[in-house]
Design an enzyme around this catalytic site. Sequence first.
Site: not given
Length: 351
Positions: A8, A38, A49, A106, A317, A319
Amino acid sequence: MCIVRVRRNHLVRDALDEIARQKAKDLFKPLRVHFIGEDGIDAGGVKKEFFQLLVAEVLSPDYGMLCYQPESRTYWFCPVTLEAESSFLLLGLVLGLAIYNGVLLDFPLPLALYRKILGQEVGLRDLEDMQPALGKSLRALLTWEGEGRVEDVFCQSFVVDVPSFGSVTSASLKPDGEALPVTDENRREFVDLYVDFWLNRSIHVQFEAFAKGFLMLCGGPALQLFSATELERLVCGNPFLDFDALQRAARYEGGFHPEHRVVQWLWQVVGQFNAEEKRLFLKFFTGSDRAPIGGLANLRCIVQRDGADSNKLPTSHTCFNTLLLPSYRSREKLADRLKLAILNSEGFGLE
């Protein structure tokens, strides 16, 4: 699978390095993303994400690849940049990968970019869309019929000011442009050269590299079936969010049903959200704050009961577009827990 592993706190560099090391044929395989350290298993939500965070960082002024145009709220290539061509090629690949994997971004780019990708000519109207004030000034120059000569009123020569790392430099639009005034006779030529400079000449290297990366995944005869607007929707989705359509399309599990009081409270609370809160809710629920082509009615979303009343927050979730909602005892508690959840929703597991 095309597997990308990133940290990240080094997202852009890791992402570009990971994409660059892939064989061309592997880019056409389903993408799976792993954030190092993670626990998230990528069934689609981690991938969403990843793209959202990557685009947000790439658009940051720190990278100097794209310049923000506040009037149109879009981004365009910076005429002066320290980034290598390979960075723009990889940026094009990122957009292509997102489309290929069905992820909405975006990424507010002007229609001029999509017209250029489609091989269409761009002109003054495109510049007016991107920079209305500048476009209006050029249009005023073309249509000037007032008192005095154009060269006396506008005091303009064949040069253009270019922002460059906090300062401004001048570039000639033609040889010896600094000494050539804009007159009644040559003002059309000046406007054409000015527009061409901003939309083509000054960003030629950056755009060609970007387009090459994009077309590696999304090129081919089928691309010509799209208009520029349709191509933009393919990348960014539909900005119009019809939450009534989302409610009508929702399915319920775990004991919830359309008439359940908690379900009724949910849609009442969401209906009272402001525009930004609605986008945050949609992103929390589905991983994207845009509607797919066809609108929110095309989302297969599920609202599932997640136990009896408690103080725990709603979860999701992304997904599978599934919202897990405890059976809260009051509408006020649901509103409080839901707002807290959508404002603190980044991340999959703990690092």
